[in-house]
Write an enzyme that holds these catalytic residues in place. Structure first.
Site, PDB file in Angstrom:
ATOM      1  N   SER A 144       0.775  -1.443  -0.290  1.00  0.00           N
ATOM      2  CA  SER A 144       0.212   0.053   0.143  1.00  0.00           C
ATOM      3  C   SER A 144       0.825   1.347  -0.239  1.00  0.00           C
ATOM      4  O   SER A 144       2.073   1.089   0.224  1.00  0.00           O
ATOM      5  CB  SER A 144      -0.754   0.277   1.782  1.00  0.00           C
ATOM      6  OG  SER A 144      -1.593   0.847   1.182  1.00  0.00           O
ATOM      7  N   TYR A 154      -0.870  -0.995   9.971  1.00  0.00           N
ATOM      8  CA  TYR A 154      -1.409  -0.955   8.802  1.00  0.00           C
ATOM      9  C   TYR A 154       0.464  -0.441   7.695  1.00  0.00           C
ATOM     10  O   TYR A 154       0.653  -0.813   7.076  1.00  0.00           O
ATOM     11  CB  TYR A 154      -2.346  -0.196   8.105  1.00  0.00           C
ATOM     12  CG  TYR A 154      -2.654  -0.736   7.181  1.00  0.00           C
ATOM     13  CD1 TYR A 154      -3.034  -1.830   6.603  1.00  0.00           C
ATOM     14  CD2 TYR A 154      -2.947   0.317   5.817  1.00  0.00           C
ATOM     15  CE1 TYR A 154      -3.770  -1.477   4.836  1.00  0.00           C
ATOM     16  CE2 TYR A 154      -3.193  -0.188   5.000  1.00  0.00           C
ATOM     17  CZ  TYR A 154      -3.890  -1.192   4.149  1.00  0.00           C
ATOM     18  OH  TYR A 154      -4.086  -1.440   3.566  1.00  0.00           O
TER      19      TYR A 154
END
Lengths: 269, 252
Positions: free
Chosen positions: A148, A161
């Site tokens: 990501s 994350y």
């Protein structure tokens, strides 16, 4: 030379393949000729995805798998080997998007840290460890990790994350370096903001609802990753390894600032 | 052999520019194989001939020579392009004219020439293409660069700086033209050869043994990627380099 973009009868294992970005990749891979072993925690979505693949005339397998449990991961790889006989590609796409924790650092529990790192990073490591063995025995294989843009930048109250996705980018580099001698390549897909139901539910206002702040002025669609996954799964990417392929609407090139234009400044005298 | 229709460039008009090296012919062939028509702009006649000789189809054997970037030479070349093509969808810059020398011995003239061939040439073509592409609301630009854009090399300073310029240009143009549906990306290359040398011969070279995949790249290793970066399907990637280098970048 474009025939190398065909996936005719290649066997691709994909985790998190029943929904979101994973499902979009499954559809494109099957259209390009791949047979798929689809893993996901819930049986319903992966059964549906497997049925779609069969409707496209390709073979498929749906294996309910929690990637944080290495015994289940080993069973996924064993079931895939039993059914297809070999594995050409592993796509580590599973990730805790729905459960992503967003809290100030002092409120994050040990358990929250470990569980999100486990799903996003440890799970990918387990899958790579298990799938790369039959790949190495055969002397060829490809591993694709889905990271990501948060793996390269910080996000407000997004600790696990960001860290786990940054870890995916490094996992790719270490895998590529060590497994090259076994004919295995590894690359990372780095998606920017691509709304899926999961992401909108969990990341809330940290996922933009429009593309206003992105240089291209719009958000991505899961389908944007389809041809990219096909390219990285195909012989056409054989000399590419350890690399990132960023698909983020220009966000990382610019920074998700108010991505406007600098004022016109003439040359200094 | 199913190939996704998303990889097709059918009906697209492309310009391929090359200032050096021997890899442009295969890049042109990849674009033509995907269905694009290609007009070539080369720094020298031999560079142009090498591309045109390798191309099938009458529409593709057109091109022009621009020996040194100038408004006038560009006007002449674009007029010739305009005779065959109404619009410009794709621009591929393969401007990697090589030069290596100890830094203290590089003359001002040599520095200027390397940057003229590789950077000014690219600037000029991007400007021309960008004007057309932003107006029509569609375009794809790919700058093929050397991986030295990201790494230093002894004796390679002038060349590497020219490639880093191209990378920076890629980032800014990707951002500047993002809302006009023009995508600008770079395709970065490691150590390549257009000859099909046997592996044993390749591995006599230390740099090949040092490359994790233990072989040189061949232009066919980037042809399909170039096609993808030039396709309509490559809509969400812009301002970024994609490196193809046999794993070198991940190497210590």
């Amino acid at each position: 030379m474009l025939e190398t973009l065909s996936l005719d009868d290649r066997v691709v294992v994909i985790t998190g393949g029943g929904t979101g970005l994973g499902l979009a990749m499954v559809r494109a891979l099957a259209r390009a000729g791949a047979n798929l072993s689809i893993a996901g925690r819930r049986q319903g979505p992966i059964d549906d995805a497997a049925a779609e693949v069969k409707a496209l005339g390709r073979d498929s397998l749906a294996v309910s798998t929690d990637v944080t449990d290495s015994a289940q991961v080993d069973r996924l790889i064993a079931a895939t080997m039993d059914h297809f006989g070999h594995i050409d590609v592993l796509i580590n796409n599973a990730g805790a998007v729905l459960e992503a924790v967003r809290k100030p650092i002092w409120e994050i529990t040990d358990q929250e840290w470990h569980s999100e790192m486990d799903v996003n990073l440890t799970g990918a490591f387990f899958c790579a460890r298990s799938a790369s063995k039959p790949m190495a025995d055969r002397g060829s294989g490809k591993i694709i990790n889905v990271a990501s843009g948060f793996g390269l930048r910080g996000g407000r109250d997004i600790y696990m994350y960001c860290c786990s996705k940054g870890g995916m980018i490094q996992l790719t580099r270490v895998l590529s370096f060590n497994l090259a001698r076994h004919g295995i390549t590894a690359n990372t897909i780095v998606p920017g903001f691509i709304p899926t139901v999961n992401a909108s539910e969990s990341m809330g206002n940290s996922v933009p609802q429009s593309g206003d702040l992105l240089p291209i002025g719009k958000l991505g669609k899961p389908e944007d990753l389809g041809p990219l996954a096909v390219f990285l799964s195909s012989e056409a990417s054989d000399y590419m390894s350890g690399e990132m392929f960023i698909a983020d609407g220009g966000g990382l090139a610019a920074g998700i600032a108010p991505a406007g234009h600098a004022p016109v400044v003439p040359l200094e005298a | 052999m199913p190939i996704l229709p998303e990889f097709s460039l059918a009906g697209r008009a492309a310009i391929l520019a090359t200032s050096g090296g021997d890899q442009a012919p295969l890049l042109a062939q990849a674009l033509v194989e995907a269905g694009a028509s290609v007009f070539t702009i080369a720094r020298t006649q031999p560079l142009l001939d090498a591309v045109l000789d390798g191309l099938p189809g009458t529409g593709n054997q057109k091109g022009a020579v621009i020996g040194s970037p100038s408004s006038e030479s560009l006007r002449t070349a674009m007029a010739e392009f305009g005779l065959a093509h109404g619009r410009l969808d794709i621009l591929v810059n393969d401007n990697r004219s090589m030069f290596a020398k100890p830094f203290t011995e590089i003359t001002l003239e040599e520095w200027d020439e390397v940057h003229s061939r590789n950077v000014k040439f690219t600037f000029m073509l991007c400007q021309e293409a960008g004007l057309r592409m932003t107006q029509q609301g569609y375009g794809r630009i790919v700058n093929v660069v050397s991986e030295l854009a990201e790494r230093g090399m002894a004796n390679g300073a002038a060349f590497a700086a020219s490639q880093a310029s191209l990378l920076s240009l890629t980032r800014s143009l990707g951002v500047e033209w993002g809302r006009s549906n023009v995508r600008v990306n770079a395709l970065g290359m490691g150590w390549f050869s257009s000859e099909d040398l046997p592996l044993e011969v390749q591995r006599e070279d230390l740099v090949v043994r040092y490359t994790p995949l233990r072989r040189l790249g061949h232009p066919r290793d980037i042809g399909p990627l170039l096609v993808y970066l030039c396709s309509e399907a490559c809509d969400y990637t812009t301002g970024q380099p994609v490196y193809v280098d046999g794993g070198l970048n991940a190497h210590p």
